[in-house]
Design an enzyme around this catalytic site. Structure first.
Site, PDB file in Angstrom:
ATOM      1  N   ALA A 156     -17.220 105.990  42.839  1.00  0.00           N
ATOM      2  CA  ALA A 156     -16.173 107.009  42.858  1.00  0.00           C
ATOM      3  C   ALA A 156     -16.662 108.217  42.065  1.00  0.00           C
ATOM      4  O   ALA A 156     -17.169 108.078  40.950  1.00  0.00           O
ATOM      5  CB  ALA A 156     -14.894 106.453  42.242  1.00  0.00           C
ATOM      6  N   LYS A 157     -16.510 109.389  42.650  1.00  0.00           N
ATOM      7  CA  LYS A 157     -16.926 110.606  41.947  1.00  0.00           C
ATOM      8  C   LYS A 157     -15.735 111.082  41.115  1.00  0.00           C
ATOM      9  O   LYS A 157     -14.979 111.967  41.521  1.00  0.00           O
ATOM     10  CB  LYS A 157     -17.371 111.661  42.968  1.00  0.00           C
TER      11      LYS A 157
END
Ligand code: PPE
Length: 304
Positions: A156-157
């Site tokens: 996940a960014k």
């Protein structure tokens, strides 16, 4: 930074200076945001955004991991991004969509905080300088370990993940290096503070396995381009020794594009110049993003 005219915020474009948020915004205190970085390149058919859909898909994946509901659709964010480029009258830019837990309630639990969504764009030259992309950069294995897969998802960014990156980056800069390379919690190579990592040994391209890294869109593109060029690519466990003894090494990322690495921890990589395979991939990549390779037109969204 050089300001453009407009920022898209919660469904409408507003003057750059007015796109602000309350100081008790949840994400400001607890890192509860997800974002993207996308580049728009000037091509013979006008500005075109590289892999816009894939970046927005990853934004929604990041949001799913952190259980955040983005109150817009991919189509709406696509349209908003394209309109923002037109409104700001730029041919090339970097686009930054960000969804974050806003103002509403303090305390770690974000559930009752509304989700705010913005898209900004600005002009961003070569991430590690013109010299860096042409002649290569010097990197240092960080004393910081990449965030462990079960402490904060690297897939996940999230904004929170970038404290780990910022610590590593500042340390590397303080020691006179251009960039940091972080090891994962098992001691294998993971990635740079804002880039994925590749090595070349005996003509084979190696890149760290997908578990402890952000699955870069540029990384995926480079793997596909390399295989198309008939080169072998392995996603595997890599050690710092693999890197020290590599013939070539390079970073990939939206901001970094393809940046050669010519020195790591005072070991010269190959002959200390960007390698042949690195240069071949760089040329192919820039040809594609500039719209000069019709085989990869599928990766470009033309602004008009
Ligand atoms: N790993 C990390 C940790 C990372 O931040 C990036 C992108 C990548 C890999 C490469 O992903 P991709 O862009 O999909 O190929 N880093 C972004 C942020 C840079 C910044 O300083 O901000 C970028 O390149 O847009």
């Amino acid at each position: 930074m050089q300001e453009l005219e407009w920022i898209w915020m919660n469904g409408q474009k507003m003057p750059w200076k007015e796109a602000t948020t309350h100081v008790l915004t949840h994400a400001l205190h607890y890192g509860t945001g997800v974002f993207e970085g996308i580049r728009c390149y000037d091509t013979i058919r006008g500005p075109a955004v590289f892999r816009l859909h894939d970046h927005l898909l990853r934004l929604f994946d990041s949001a799913k991991v952190v259980r955040m509901e983005i109150p817009y659709t991919i189509d709406q964010l696509t349209q908003a991004s394209l309109e923002l480029i037109v409104a700001n009258r730029v041919k090339e830019c970097y686009i930054r969509p960000l969804a974050f837990r806003g103002y509403g309630e303090m305390g770690v639990d974000p559930t009752n905080c509304k989700v705010d969504c913005v898209i900004a764009a600005w002009q961003w030259g070569k991430y590690m300088g013109e010299k860096g992309i042409k002649e290569g950069i010097r990197a240092k294995i960080s004393s910081y370990t990449r965030t462990y897969i079960n402490s904060a998802s690297p897939r996940a960014k999230t904004t929170a993940n970038y404290l780990n990156s910022a610590l590593a980056k500042v340390e590397a800069r303080d020691l006179g290096y251009d960039e940091a390379i972080l090891l994962d919690s098992n001691g294998f190579l993971s990635e740079g503070s804002g880039e994925n990592l590749f090595l070349v040994k005996n003509g084979v391209i190696l890149t760290p396995h997908p578990y402890s890294i952000l699955l870069g869109i540029t990384r995926g593109s480079v793997i596909e381009i390399a295989r198309q060029l008939g080169l072998e690519v392995q996603e595997t466990l890599c050690t710092r020794d693999d890197l020290y003894l590599a013939d070539e090494a390079f970073f990939t990322g939206t901001a970094a594009e393809i940046t050669p690495i010519v020195e790591v921890d005072s070991r010269v990589i190959g002959d200390g110049k960007p390698g042949e395979i690195t240069k071949k991939l760089q040329n192919a990549f820039f040809e594609i993003v500039k719209g000069d390779n019709p085989d990869y037109d599928k990766w470009l969204t033309y602004v008009s």
